[in-house]
Design a protein around this motif. Structure first.
Motif, PDB file in Angstrom:
ATOM      1  N   LEU A  19      -7.600   2.561   3.770  1.00 54.57           N
ATOM      2  CA  LEU A  19      -6.185   2.943   3.861  1.00 54.57           C
ATOM      3  C   LEU A  19      -5.311   1.875   3.222  1.00 54.57           C
ATOM      4  CD1 LEU A  19      -6.051   4.495   7.425  1.00 54.57           C
ATOM      5  CD2 LEU A  19      -5.815   5.662   5.236  1.00 54.57           C
ATOM      6  N   ILE A  20      -5.655   0.599   3.435  1.00 55.69           N
ATOM      7  CA  ILE A  20      -4.866  -0.473   2.820  1.00 55.69           C
ATOM      8  C   ILE A  20      -4.934  -0.374   1.299  1.00 55.69           C
ATOM      9  CG2 ILE A  20      -4.693  -2.975   2.532  1.00 55.69           C
ATOM     10  CD1 ILE A  20      -5.742  -3.208   5.411  1.00 55.69           C
ATOM     11  N   PHE A  21      -6.153  -0.177   0.780  1.00 59.47           N
ATOM     12  CA  PHE A  21      -6.297  -0.078  -0.671  1.00 59.47           C
ATOM     13  C   PHE A  21      -5.629   1.185  -1.206  1.00 59.47           C
ATOM     14  CE2 PHE A  21      -8.802  -3.439  -2.512  1.00 59.47           C
ATOM     15  CZ  PHE A  21      -9.249  -4.100  -1.386  1.00 59.47           C
ATOM     16  N   GLY A  22      -5.713   2.266  -0.431  1.00 61.78           N
ATOM     17  CA  GLY A  22      -5.038   3.498  -0.849  1.00 61.78           C
ATOM     18  C   GLY A  22      -3.540   3.291  -0.927  1.00 61.78           C
ATOM     19  N   PHE A  23      -3.003   2.574   0.057  1.00 58.63           N
ATOM     20  CA  PHE A  23      -1.570   2.298   0.069  1.00 58.63           C
ATOM     21  C   PHE A  23      -1.182   1.452  -1.136  1.00 58.63           C
ATOM     22  CE2 PHE A  23       2.094  -0.249   1.636  1.00 58.63           C
ATOM     23  CZ  PHE A  23       2.980   0.795   1.789  1.00 58.63           C
ATOM     24  N   ALA A  24      -2.003   0.424  -1.438  1.00 58.16           N
ATOM     25  CA  ALA A  24      -1.709  -0.430  -2.603  1.00 58.16           C
ATOM     26  C   ALA A  24      -1.702   0.409  -3.876  1.00 58.16           C
ATOM     27  CB  ALA A  24      -2.732  -1.555  -2.702  1.00 58.16           C
ATOM     28  N   SER A  25      -2.705   1.288  -4.021  1.00 62.28           N
ATOM     29  CA  SER A  25      -2.776   2.111  -5.236  1.00 62.28           C
ATOM     30  C   SER A  25      -1.555   3.026  -5.324  1.00 62.28           C
ATOM     31  CB  SER A  25      -4.031   2.971  -5.229  1.00 62.28           C
ATOM     32  OG  SER A  25      -5.158   2.211  -4.939  1.00 62.28           O
ATOM     33  N   GLN A  26      -1.189   3.637  -4.173  1.00 63.63           N
ATOM     34  CA  GLN A  26      -0.085   4.583  -4.177  1.00 63.63           C
ATOM     35  C   GLN A  26       1.235   3.885  -4.501  1.00 63.63           C
ATOM     36  OE1 GLN A  26       0.008   7.938  -3.815  1.00 63.63           O
ATOM     37  NE2 GLN A  26       2.225   7.830  -4.116  1.00 63.63           N
ATOM     38  N   MET A  27       1.452   2.702  -3.920  1.00 63.89           N
ATOM     39  CA  MET A  27       2.679   1.962  -4.210  1.00 63.89           C
ATOM     40  C   MET A  27       2.742   1.588  -5.686  1.00 63.89           C
ATOM     41  SD  MET A  27       4.735   1.854  -1.781  1.00 63.89           S
ATOM     42  CE  MET A  27       5.983   0.821  -2.527  1.00 63.89           C
TER      43      MET A  27
END
Lengths: 422, 429
Positions: free
Chosen positions: B370-378
């Motif tokens: 989820l953290i990496f997904g958030f970084a990618s999305q941002m």
């Protein structure tokens, strides 16, 4: 690479000398490293042939009525495989068309040499990246980061290549060294991280590859590097004083092989000297063979990791310099680096991480690349990656080759890579 | 010298009040720098707007950016000073999490403070969950392999095989679900090779994993070129966006915040979340799980208890390919895209890092993903918004740079299974 021999006790020496042919015959059916290499190549080309047949729509059609008319399917398959491999050969070694024209006097000798020149041109960066991966192998490190180090080397050489003006005798060496230093600085990062934090070099160097590729995209777009005359994403050309001179320019302008090839041979020679004659090389091999024993003997493992990765990075950086100052002296694009860095892995594996082997493997894979690129669009360009991957898969697993072909275990055991954990 | 109980207690207390000089000074320095930068570089009129952009399009909360960033920076600096002054061991995690969260929030406030921009909370959080999927699938496959003692560095290759086979089989069968099955089988075929080489031929698993990646890259690229001329071999197939709508639960997606994030996603999201708990349950609550973990930690002991070490490893690794192959289908089918060469762009290796962040545990994997997904999305969002202070390529570096930091910062403390990557040969012991 750590060559570990699963030793079996040597048998008593035979009393009677056996005839040469018996020994030679036995050699052929053994899984020694020469025969494993040969069988790997043959198996890879055989698998490549099957894939060519299966993936070709026309040929698949003829196989659907194989039992009615087998000759159709067989001839069509033969046709597609032989024409593909023949096109690779013509692009990499000798083009018979050109030979005919040379005999008729309509083509120069330089045109006949062109495929060989292309092979050596593509082999040049592979020698450097192969050394970059192979040297790290000897210290027990797996340097997948050659691609990123190459990109940084390319940028370093480029900046000095057009940024300063000097006579060629100063300018060219300065640009080459700048490429090597940029690669070394970037390559040392995974080594330092491994030494200080224990981060595995495979993951960190892969991440640095991605970062370098994106950095290149950004760097080319900046006003400092971007070409002043062209609108697409390409950099300024390097000055003529920094460009690597062509070796065979007198035979024709199309022979692109340049001085970098000689530098590549010199680098291979240097690595040979480094590994077998120098203290640093001894430390590399000792740490690669058994890092715990080396630490007990007083060697600084962390520093060896960092310096080895730095040296390896320097070679990959030189590969970048050979591109930016050689075949891409007219301007670097995001596509210039191709997959030279990743191919370095296969080159080092096939060359068994030995300098001589790396040069030979680089020439072979350079030939594959030159062949695949010249055979466009008839043959899929990725056939060179595919064949390389299959070849080194067999090289890395000699036990599999031995099992498939039912070869005998050579005296002294199979030569294989030592398996270890994170 | 006898060690008394009070000695032990005193030492435990001493250890309990560790001073974290490096972490503390870094957080304090970042906090101070951030506050100063905000004070001098941020205009006083800048505001940051948070919106629920899908369900309640009128709702918005606007805060002045400069005081917000300075307040968050102060939180970060305070956490850093707390670490410097000495802190109980079990509070260390909380303090550093607070500091990191404050930094991230401050940067987000800053980044979306330009006029016309706002933090579209629902789209961004829903997108983060969606983009975390390849990491979830890849890292779960890695967890199963490595818990059984086989290093699976070829996740990238399994992704590529799954991405390609998903589209290709879907086209052959003209059915997207058959395509998903094809993706799973293709991923499994790739790990089958790894399993065979690792258990039967005792190879260096890291080297072979990298070679399998190259093989997948070459094979899919080769097939892509060959099939380019065949019409209808590489047409995009997709799955319906709202999977719950088909079950008559579509009304759930109208719930503010939770609706768009949890109840308006496609099939992949639900399978991914379910897989996390299924793999966790299997690993830690079943006999198979106990055996798998024992094989990864101490194969000789497992062998002596009658567990077939290499057989179990073989089947586990082969089965893990089903998961990573399904994750490969994310790149094509979940995004309704056709296959393209090297479209996974190194995310298989990021998944490997997520596995390490998650400490070889499915629940940890979910958090890391989820953290990496958030970084990618941002990164994607700021890149798309254009006028960002940071150039696009640097934003795209974010997941890779985060991986680097995480691997460098964590791997020393996160322990891999003891026998990870070590071939088991009963004769050796």
């Amino acid at each position: 690479m750590n060559v570990k021999t699963a030793a079996e006790p040597p048998e008593a020496p035979p009393e009677r000398r056996e005839p040469f042919m018996t020994l030679f015959g036995r050699y052929l059916i053994e899984a020694n490293s020469v025969m494993v290499t040969i069988w790997s190549l043959l198996l890879a080309f055989a698998i490549g042939a099957v894939l060519l047949i299966v993936s070709d729509e026309g040929v698949r059609g003829t196989w659907s009525y194989f039992f009615d008319r087998p000759s159709d399917a067989l001839s069509a398959s033969w046709e597609v495989v032989s024409s593909a491999y023949f096109a690779l050969f013509e692009g990499a070694v000798l083009n018979f068309n050109t030979l005919d024209r040379f005999a008729a006097g309509t083509a120069g000798f330089g045109d006949v040499l062109r495929p060989l020149s292309e092979t050596l041109t593509y082999a040049t960066p592979l020698i450097f990246t192969g050394l970059a991966v192979g040297l790290a192998f000897r210290a027990g490190l797996f340097n997948i980061g050659a691609q990123g180090q190459l990109i940084m080397g390319m940028l370093g050489a480029l900046v000095i290549g057009f940024g300063i003006s000097a006579p060629a005798i100063v300018h060219l060496p300065a640009a080459v060294i700048a490429g090597g230093l940029a690669g070394a600085a970037f390559g040392a990062v995974p080594g330092v991280l491994k030494a200080t934090t224990g981060a595995h070099e495979v993951i960190s160097s892969i991440m640095l590859n991605n970062i370098a590729a994106l950095f290149l995209v950004w760097a080319i777009g900046t006003g400092f590097l971007h070409s002043e005359t062209r609108s697409e994403l390409v950099t300024k050309p390097v000055d003529d004083t920094a460009a690597l001179p062509h070796l065979l320019g007198f035979l024709g302008g199309s022979l692109r092989v340049n001085l970098a090839l000689v530098l590549g041979f010199a680098a291979a020679l240097f690595v040979w000297w480094l590994l077998s004659k120098s203290t640093f090389g001894y430390r590399i091999r000792a740490v690669g063979f058994n890092s715990h024993a080396s630490a007990t003997a007083g060697m600084n493992i962390g520093r060896t990791y960092a310096t080895t990765m730095g040296t390896a990075g320097a070679f990959a950086g030189l590969a970048g310099a050979s591109l930016a100052l050689g075949i891409n002296a007219g301007g670097v694009t995001t596509n210039t680096a191709l997959e030279y860095g990743f191919d370095g892995i296969t080159v080092a594996l096939l060359g068994r991480a030995k300098p001589g082997g790396i040069v030979a493997a680089a020439v072979l894979f350079g030939a594959l690349k030159a062949g695949a690129l010249s055979a466009q669009p008839g043959v899929p360009v990725d056939i060179s990656i595919l064949l390389q991957a299959i070849i080194v898969l067999f090289i890395a697993a000699p036990a599999m080759v031995k099992a498939i072909l039912r070869l005998r275990t050579p005296r002294g055991g199979l030569v294989t890579l030592e398996a270890k954990g994170w | 010298m006898a060690v008394t109980a009070t000695d032990v207690a005193a030492r435990a207390e001493e250890r309990g009040r560790d001073r974290h000089f490096i972490g503390g000074s870094v957080f304090a320095a970042i906090g101070v720098l951030l506050a100063l930068a905000a004070f001098f570089a941020l205009g006083a009129d800048r505001t940051t707007t948070f919106r629920l952009d899908v369900t309640l399009t009128d709702a918005r909360w606007t805060i002045p950016t400069r005081p917000a960033v300075i307040a968050l920076a102060a939180v970060c600096a305070a956490a850093g000073l707390w670490l410097l002054g000495g802190i109980r061991q079990r509070l260390y995690k909380i303090a550093s999490t607070c500091a990191v969260a404050a930094i991230v929030l401050a940067l987000i406030c800053w980044a979306v403070s330009q006029p016309g921009q706002s933090f579209r909370a629902e789209s961004i959080l829903a997108g983060s969950l969606f983009l975390s999927l390849p990491f979830i699938f890849g890292a779960l496959a890695g967890v199963v392999c490595e818990r059984s003692g086989v290093i699976n560095i070829g996740i990238e290759g399994q992704f590529l095989m799954g991405a390609f086979a998903g589209v290709f089989v879907a086209n052959l069968a003209d059915n997207v679900y058959v395509g998903l099955l094809g993706a799973m089988l293709a991923g499994s075929l790739s790990t089958l090779l790894l399993a065979l080489l690792a258990t039967r031929f005792q190879v260096n698993q890291v080297v072979v994993g990298v070679i399998l990646n190259l093989l997948a890259l070459g094979f899919t690229g080769f097939m892509y070129d060959q099939l380019k001329t065949t019409p209808g071999a590489n047409t995009a197939y997709g799955v319906p966006q709202n999977a719950l709508g088909g079950l008559g639960l579509g009304f759930l997606s109208d719930i503010p915040l939770a609706g768009p994030i949890l109840f308006d996603q496609n099939l992949f999201v639900y399978i991914g979340l379910a897989m996390v708990f299924v793999v966790w349950f299997l690993l830690f609550r079943t006999r198979w799980g106990l055996r798998t973990r024992s094989v990864g930690e101490h194969p000789a002991a497992a062998d002596s208890m009658g567990v077939g070490v290499n057989r179990l490893r073989f089947w586990n690794v082969t089965a893990a390919g089903l998961v990573s192959g399904f994750g490969g289908a994310f790149f094509t089918i979940a995004n309704s895209l056709a296959f393209n060469k090297n479209m996974t762009a190194g995310l298989g290796f990021v998944a490997l890092a997520v596995m390490i962040v998650g400490r070889w545990n499915p629940i940890g994997v979910l958090a890391g993903a989820l953290i990496f997904g958030f970084a990618s999305q941002m990164a994607e969002d700021l890149d798309a918004a254009g006028n960002s202070i940071i150039p696009g390529p640097f934003l795209q570096m974010l997941p890779y740079a985060a991986t680097l930091v995480v691997v460098a910062g964590l791997i020393g403390r996160a322990k891999a299974p003891a026998a990870d990557g070590v071939p088991y040969n009963p004769g050796d012991e």
